[in-house]
Structure formats: C-alpha cells, structure tokens
Design an enzyme around this catalytic site. Structure first.
Site, PDB file in Angstrom:
ATOM      1  N   LYS A  14      33.193  44.885  46.531  1.00 43.87           N
ATOM      2  CA  LYS A  14      34.237  45.233  47.509  1.00 43.87           C
ATOM      3  C   LYS A  14      34.808  46.618  47.232  1.00 43.87           C
ATOM      4  O   LYS A  14      34.958  47.442  48.134  1.00 43.87           O
ATOM      5  CB  LYS A  14      35.382  44.194  47.491  1.00 43.87           C
ATOM      6  CG  LYS A  14      34.947  42.770  47.737  1.00 43.87           C
ATOM      7  CD  LYS A  14      36.124  41.809  47.793  1.00 43.87           C
ATOM      8  CE  LYS A  14      36.916  41.672  46.511  1.00 43.87           C
ATOM      9  NZ  LYS A  14      36.193  40.953  45.420  1.00 43.87           N
ATOM     10  N   ARG A  88      44.048  36.519  49.331  1.00 43.90           N
ATOM     11  CA  ARG A  88      43.267  35.642  48.462  1.00 43.90           C
ATOM     12  C   ARG A  88      43.684  34.182  48.614  1.00 43.90           C
ATOM     13  O   ARG A  88      43.104  33.312  47.972  1.00 43.90           O
ATOM     14  CB  ARG A  88      43.486  36.048  47.002  1.00 43.90           C
ATOM     15  CG  ARG A  88      42.409  36.985  46.426  1.00 43.90           C
ATOM     16  CD  ARG A  88      42.857  37.340  45.035  1.00 43.90           C
ATOM     17  NE  ARG A  88      41.838  37.724  44.110  1.00 43.90           N
ATOM     18  CZ  ARG A  88      41.550  38.994  43.801  1.00 43.90           C
ATOM     19  NH1 ARG A  88      42.137  39.985  44.410  1.00 43.90           N
ATOM     20  NH2 ARG A  88      40.656  39.253  42.872  1.00 43.90           N
ATOM     21  N   ARG A 127      30.530  46.410  33.689  1.00 49.12           N
ATOM     22  CA  ARG A 127      31.215  47.338  34.587  1.00 49.12           C
ATOM     23  C   ARG A 127      32.208  48.265  33.882  1.00 49.12           C
ATOM     24  O   ARG A 127      32.911  47.857  32.969  1.00 49.12           O
ATOM     25  CB  ARG A 127      31.960  46.466  35.611  1.00 49.12           C
ATOM     26  CG  ARG A 127      32.772  47.173  36.626  1.00 49.12           C
ATOM     27  CD  ARG A 127      33.028  46.266  37.787  1.00 49.12           C
ATOM     28  NE  ARG A 127      34.157  45.360  37.604  1.00 49.12           N
ATOM     29  CZ  ARG A 127      34.728  44.699  38.612  1.00 49.12           C
ATOM     30  NH1 ARG A 127      34.262  44.834  39.835  1.00 49.12           N
ATOM     31  NH2 ARG A 127      35.732  43.899  38.388  1.00 49.12           N
ATOM     32  N   ARG A 161      38.024  47.039  32.331  1.00 48.13           N
ATOM     33  CA  ARG A 161      39.128  46.123  32.600  1.00 48.13           C
ATOM     34  C   ARG A 161      39.176  45.012  31.554  1.00 48.13           C
ATOM     35  O   ARG A 161      38.153  44.458  31.182  1.00 48.13           O
ATOM     36  CB  ARG A 161      38.962  45.512  33.989  1.00 48.13           C
ATOM     37  CG  ARG A 161      39.351  46.469  35.085  1.00 48.13           C
ATOM     38  CD  ARG A 161      38.974  45.958  36.447  1.00 48.13           C
ATOM     39  NE  ARG A 161      39.362  44.568  36.691  1.00 48.13           N
ATOM     40  CZ  ARG A 161      39.292  44.001  37.884  1.00 48.13           C
ATOM     41  NH1 ARG A 161      38.857  44.689  38.918  1.00 48.13           N
ATOM     42  NH2 ARG A 161      39.646  42.747  38.055  1.00 48.13           N
ATOM     43  N   ARG A 172      38.380  33.439  37.147  1.00 44.18           N
ATOM     44  CA  ARG A 172      38.474  34.206  38.406  1.00 44.18           C
ATOM     45  C   ARG A 172      37.571  33.598  39.476  1.00 44.18           C
ATOM     46  O   ARG A 172      37.946  33.525  40.648  1.00 44.18           O
ATOM     47  CB  ARG A 172      38.106  35.678  38.152  1.00 44.18           C
ATOM     48  CG  ARG A 172      39.211  36.426  37.413  1.00 44.18           C
ATOM     49  CD  ARG A 172      38.699  37.660  36.704  1.00 44.18           C
ATOM     50  NE  ARG A 172      38.338  38.738  37.609  1.00 44.18           N
ATOM     51  CZ  ARG A 172      37.622  39.804  37.238  1.00 44.18           C
ATOM     52  NH1 ARG A 172      37.189  39.926  35.992  1.00 44.18           N
ATOM     53  NH2 ARG A 172      37.358  40.743  38.105  1.00 44.18           N
TER      54      ARG A 172
HETATM   55  P1  AMP Z   1      40.886  42.475  41.484  1.00 47.43           P
HETATM   56  O1  AMP Z   1      40.999  43.883  41.018  1.00 47.43           O
HETATM   57  O2  AMP Z   1      40.935  42.357  42.971  1.00 47.43           O
HETATM   58  O3  AMP Z   1      39.705  41.761  40.891  1.00 47.43           O
HETATM   59  O4  AMP Z   1      42.191  41.712  40.946  1.00 47.43           O
HETATM   60  C1  AMP Z   1      42.448  41.594  39.561  1.00 47.43           C
HETATM   61  C2  AMP Z   1      43.454  40.479  39.315  1.00 47.43           C
HETATM   62  O5  AMP Z   1      44.708  40.810  39.932  1.00 47.43           O
HETATM   63  C3  AMP Z   1      43.090  39.120  39.878  1.00 47.43           C
HETATM   64  O6  AMP Z   1      42.237  38.376  39.021  1.00 47.43           O
HETATM   65  C4  AMP Z   1      44.469  38.477  40.019  1.00 47.43           C
HETATM   66  O7  AMP Z   1      44.968  38.077  38.763  1.00 47.43           O
HETATM   67  C5  AMP Z   1      45.314  39.648  40.501  1.00 47.43           C
HETATM   68  N1  AMP Z   1      45.289  39.791  41.980  1.00 47.43           N
HETATM   69  C6  AMP Z   1      44.767  40.828  42.691  1.00 47.43           C
HETATM   70  N2  AMP Z   1      44.925  40.634  44.006  1.00 47.43           N
HETATM   71  C7  AMP Z   1      45.551  39.444  44.151  1.00 47.43           C
HETATM   72  C8  AMP Z   1      45.972  38.669  45.275  1.00 47.43           C
HETATM   73  N3  AMP Z   1      45.767  39.097  46.541  1.00 47.43           N
HETATM   74  N4  AMP Z   1      46.596  37.497  45.029  1.00 47.43           N
HETATM   75  C9  AMP Z   1      46.811  37.051  43.779  1.00 47.43           C
HETATM   76  N5  AMP Z   1      46.418  37.702  42.670  1.00 47.43           N
HETATM   77  C10 AMP Z   1      45.794  38.902  42.844  1.00 47.43           C
END
Ligand code: AMP
Length: 214
Positions: A14, A88, A127, A161, A172
């Site tokens: 994404k 989400r 990554r 990360r 996740r």
């Molecule tokens: P991402 O970078 O999108 O993989 O997000 C990293 C982490 O941030 C996720 O595993 C969640 O802990 C938190 N997070 C990001 N976006 C959301 C969302 N829309 N709702 C809830 N938690 C989020």
C-alpha cells in the site's frame, strides 16, 4: 479530484503504491501508521500512549486515528486523498464516510491489494525505508547500494520498523482478518470495491491501479 482507499494486509504494498500516486498524480497520502510513528518520534503524549500497542501489532483506538484523519481532511487536497492503512475497522469506515460528506467530498474507489500470507512474512521481515525520503527497500528484492546511500536522495539513514518482526506480524495479520477484512464486504456492498493482484510486479500493480482510477 479522486479519493481512494488502499486496502490490504501489512506488507501488501500500500505504502509503495501510495508514494507512486503522490508523485505521479499529485495526490496526498494519508497514512495513519506514518502519523502515529511521527507522533512517537516527536515524543508527544499521544505518541507515548500508543507505542506499546503498535509494537505489539494491535490496533490503536478508533478515536485516535479518526482524530488524526479529521485534521488532515480539513486541510484539503487538490489532487485527492489516498487513504493508506485507514480505515481499519467498520467504525473508522463509517466515520470516514461522515467526514468526507461533511467536506462535500466523495469516495471514488476502494482498491483491495490481495496477497497471500506466505508472501507477507518475507516482504515484511526484509523491509527498510530511507529516513531521508521514505524510499522503500527490501534486503532481497531491492537492497541498498553498496555505498549505503539511498539511490533517490543520497541519505544513509536506514530505518527499520520495530513492529516489522515475525511476532508482531502475527498479531498484525490477526487484527487484519478480525477487524479490517470485514471492510471488503462493506465496500463491496456499497459498489466501491475493486480487487487487484498485489502479488504481481510493482509496475503491474501500478497499471492495475491506474486502470481503476481511469
Ligand atoms: P501501518 O504503518 O499502517 O502498518 O500501521 C502501523 C501500526 O499503527 C498498526 O499496526 C497499528 O498499531 C497502528 N495503526 C495504523 N493505522 C491504524 C488504524 N487506522 N487504526 C488502528 N491502528 C492503526
């Protein structure tokens, strides 16, 4: 102006596709993951509050991410928004619909980037990103150059990360299937959903997204 959601499990690509769309179409990427990591880096109260939750791979509360998105939508985007990693949950999806309606905006497409779990572990655990410009690298498929400099901006700041490890990824993925995958049915029922093959090459995925956007 086009507003889209990129939907898919962690590691589906994404972020990579969103970066391409910002460069090629002047769209604005709204990644709640990036916003939360920024809050952590800034040492804000909210950032401290969510750090453990993120490290474990669980979702932060709807209230927090909806607040972040509300602020950004209010700023507007001429080229349209790419929602990356938001919504989400069904609660977030409803809230997004309301926020867009309040601003007189519409949602033009929801693109599911379909990938299988086996590919995700390999993608996520190798990554890294450039701390200077956000360029995405992978130990096997797109390694850093021998001189350690980013091919895009020359920075040597390699970022990995904390939640890109197998344990957090398991959580996740479970969060994705339990809480996020119901959005596929939600947007399908609204007639907004298009699914593309997220396992094909980066260029093929770009082309598929371009077809959806027209
Ligand atoms: P991402 O970078 O999108 O993989 O997000 C990293 C982490 O941030 C996720 O595993 C969640 O802990 C938190 N997070 C990001 N976006 C959301 C969302 N829309 N709702 C809830 N938690 C989020």
């Amino acid at each position: 102006m086009t507003n889209i959601i990129l939907l898919g499990p962690p590691g589906a690509g994404k972020g990579t596709q969103a970066r391409h769309l910002t460069d090629s179409r002047g769209m604005v990427q709204l990644s709640t993951g990036d916003m939360l990591r920024e809050a952590q880096a800034n040492g804000s109260e909210m950032g401290k509050k969510v750090a453990d939750v993120i490290a474990r791979g669980e979702l932060v509360t709807d209230e927090i991410v909806i607040g972040l998105i509300r602020e950004k939508i209010a700023e507007g985007a001429e080229g349209g928004f790419i929602f990356d990693g938001f919504p989400r949950t069904l609660g977030q999806a409803d809230a997004l619909g309301e926020l867009l309606a309040e601003m007189g905006l519409s949602l033009d497409a929801v693109i599911e980037m379909a990938v299988d779990d086996a590919a995700l572990v390999a993608r996520i655990t190798g990554r890294s990103t450039c701390g200077g410009c956000g360029e995405v690298y992978h130990d096997e498929t797109k390694p850093w150059a021998a001189d350690g400099k980013c091919t895009n901006c020359g920075s040597t700041d390699v970022k990995r990360r904390a939640d890109d490890n197998e344990d957090s990824l398991k959580t996740r993925l479970m969060e994705y299937y339990k809480k996020t995958s119901p959005l596929l049915g939600y947007y399908y029922a609204k007639g907004d959903l298009t699914s593309i093959d997220g396992l094909s090459s980066m260029e093929a995925v770009r082309d598929d997204i371009a077809k959806v956007l027209g």
